[in-house]
Design an enzyme around this catalytic site. Structure first.
Site, short mmCIF file in Angstrom:
data_model
loop_
_atom_site.label_atom_id
_atom_site.label_comp_id
_atom_site.label_asym_id
_atom_site.label_seq_id
_atom_site.Cartn_x
_atom_site.Cartn_y
_atom_site.Cartn_z
CE1 TYR A 198 -17.11 17.48 9.25
CE2 TYR A 198 -17.49 15.16 8.80
CZ TYR A 198 -17.94 16.38 9.28
OH TYR A 198 -19.19 16.48 9.80
NE ARG A 224 -14.81 21.26 10.76
CZ ARG A 224 -16.10 20.91 10.73
NH1 ARG A 224 -16.73 20.61 11.86
NH2 ARG A 224 -16.77 20.88 9.60
CE1 TYR A 281 6.65 -32.85 15.04
CE2 TYR A 281 7.38 -30.78 16.04
CZ TYR A 281 6.92 -31.49 14.94
OH TYR A 281 6.75 -30.85 13.74
CG HIS A 335 10.63 -27.51 5.92
ND1 HIS A 335 10.89 -28.84 5.84
CD2 HIS A 335 9.56 -27.40 6.77
CE1 HIS A 335 10.03 -29.52 6.59
NE2 HIS A 335 9.21 -28.68 7.15
CD GLU A 339 2.24 -27.73 10.15
OE1 GLU A 339 2.23 -26.98 9.16
OE2 GLU A 339 3.23 -28.38 10.52
CG ASN A 375 9.20 -24.70 14.38
OD1 ASN A 375 8.88 -25.51 15.23
ND2 ASN A 375 8.73 -24.77 13.15
CG PHE A 394 5.14 -22.84 15.84
CD1 PHE A 394 3.80 -22.85 15.50
CD2 PHE A 394 5.69 -24.00 16.34
CE1 PHE A 394 3.02 -23.98 15.65
CE2 PHE A 394 4.93 -25.15 16.49
CZ PHE A 394 3.59 -25.14 16.15
#
Length: 496
Positions: free
Chosen positions: A279, A282, A55, A85, A412, A197, A328
């Site tokens: 608060y 404090r 792959y 990409h 994915e 990646n 990844f």
């Protein structure tokens, strides 16, 4: 200036801060070079004796995993991968974060499990050392199959594509190569995939935000201490005994910080104080302390990530294995980036409440901390601004990590959305800085209205430095300038 050797030890926030602050050059250690060359040699030999699909090395990507690519096209495959990409859009990633991305990508590739060529890693080192910063965009990553789009933009200049910042100019990669006498690289099998990646976009944002968060957490304590004295509060909430019986480390540290800043104050020793304080004063140890503990935990996650291999597939030369897995996936970072948003937003939320109390006309202070209120509005609207920003931070705390969306034809099918968590975390960080700056402006005004009584020597020294930048407000004036100057004061003043 001392160089930093990649592979000489683990990266940490402290090490990264040292590299940034000292503007260090980086280099590859002998061990890193050995690992990188060994892994590349192994993959080349593997491909020469192996015809089956592996792959991302001799196949397509994502849902195209089953498409085998002929050996003569493997270089073109990697080139095409970067081009296809690089789909980023939106705002440009800030330059300091781009530089961090380069550092973290080099670190990840240096372990010898990514099969990149030494020339490729060395060119990334050259980018870092020459301040060659690729143009990257904030939108495009799902934070799952690595930060694909941002890292593609990071890698484009390696092959002579894309644009970079160099010598304060935006130029093409071709112009860069001509200027420096470089040649575009020809990527070998798997190299493009190893480059895109990874979690370096999320990781760089997180490291940048954590460094800023540590500084702002310290400033939150200091400014709170000024507010405590300016609002005529009691010292008892900061005494150690109460915190020893609920010993969260952040709570103990915060109480000690506040008490140390108030040591020697005339105001804190005044008689006739109210029995209890609101608060927002404090409970500073409990609220600030919880954020400190959260930041420390988040830091541990990011320091693990910055010393990890996060591309795919992973190559193990000694074991003769190439494993396609999921390092990844950005889930550890996505969750903690969302957590960091909440931890920082709470520091801003309680700061805004102290600002509100200080301008309220209580405890002997004039309404809106101005003389002749009515004719003058004083600091009335600074609290509006702080409230607006605090509310924006609450909105930005909607978690990105609980979202997911299917991509790549269903291959994915669960993503982290860590990139979105990262970019909104930086917005929260910057917003917190503005809120604390507004409290500083308000607290110093209130403190000066207590004169002639004095705060502690440490606080008085800090306020004196601040007054060189922002003067006491006698009558209405343009407050946007005061807020901007207060932000600059926090950024440029060391309180260590």
């Amino acid at each position: 200036m001392t160089d930093y050797e990649i592979g000489s030890g683990e990266l940490s926030l402290a090490v990264i801060n040292s590299i940034i602050e000292d503007n260090k050059k980086i280099s590859l250690s002998a061990l890193s070079i050995e690992r990188i060359e060994k892994c590349r040699k192994y993959l080349d030999q593997k491909l020469s004796n192996h015809d089956g699909p592996i792959y991302g090395i001799n196949t397509g990507f994502g849902s195209l995993q089953n498409v085998k690519v002929d050996s003569e096209n493997l270089t073109q495959l990697q080139h095409n991968l970067l081009l296809s990409h690089a789909c980023g859009t939106g705002m440009e990633v800030p330059k300091p974060i781009v530089k961090l991305m380069l550092l973290l990508k080099i670190q990840s590739l240096s372990y010898g499990h990514s099969a990149v060529a030494l020339t490729t890693v060395q060119r990334l080192v050259d980018f870092y050392n020459h301040d060659v910063l690729p143009i990257i965009y904030t939108q495009g990553s799902l934070g799952a199959s690595g930060d694909l789009a941002p890292l593609a933009h990071l890698a484009l200049p390696l092959i002579g594509e894309g644009e970079v910042w160099f010598n304060e100019q935006r130029i093409t990669a071709a112009e860069l190569n001509k200027s420096l006498g470089w040649q575009a690289l020809t990527l070998q099998s798997k190299e493009g995939l190893a480059l895109i990646n990874g979690t370096q976009f999320m990781n760089a944002y997180g490291a940048f935000c954590l460094l800023k968060a540590q500084k702002l957490s310290a400033w939150a304590d200091v400014v709170a201490a000024i507010s405590v004295d300016a609002f005529d509060c009691r010292i008892e909430p900061f005494l150690e005994l109460s915190h020893l019986i609920r010993p969260h480390q952040g709570q103990l540290t915060t109480a000690a910080n506040i008490k140390a800043w108030l040591t020697g104050s005339e105001l804190i020793q005044r008689k006739g104080k109210q029995t209890q304080d609101p608060y927002s004063f404090r409970c500073v140890p409990q609220v600030h302390g919880a954020s400190k503990d959260s930041i420390n935990y988040i830091q541990s996650v990011f320091e693990t990530e910055m010393n990890s291999v996060t591309d795919n597939p992973n190559v193990f030369p000694d074991e003769d294995l190439i494993i396609s897995a999921g390092n990844f996936h950005g889930q550890p970072l996505a969750l903690t980036l969302d957590f960091l948003c909440m931890a920082l937003a709470e520091l801003g939320s309680i700061s805004e409440r102290r600002t509100f109390q200080l301008i309220s006309g209580a405890r002997g202070l004039p309404p809106f901390l101005i003389k002749n209120a009515g004719l003058n509005s004083g600091l009335m609207i600074t609290q509006y601004t702080a409230a607006s920003i605090a509310s924006e931070n609450k909105q930005l705390c909607t978690p990105a990590s609980v979202d997911s969306i299917v991509s790549s034809n269903g291959q994915e099918d669960h993503v982290s959305m860590g990139a979105n968590a990262a970019t909104k975390c930086l917005r929260v960080c910057d917003n917190l800085e503005r809120i604390i700056a507004i409290e500083l402006l308000t607290a110093c005004q209130a403190l000066d209205l207590r004169r002639p009584e004095q705060s502690s020597p440490k606080i008085e020294a800090l306020v004196a430095d601040y007054r060189k930048i922002v003067s006491f407000n006698e009558a209405d004036r343009l407050l946007a300038k005061d807020i901007s100057a207060s932000i600059d004061f926090i950024r440029n003043t060391s309180i260590s």
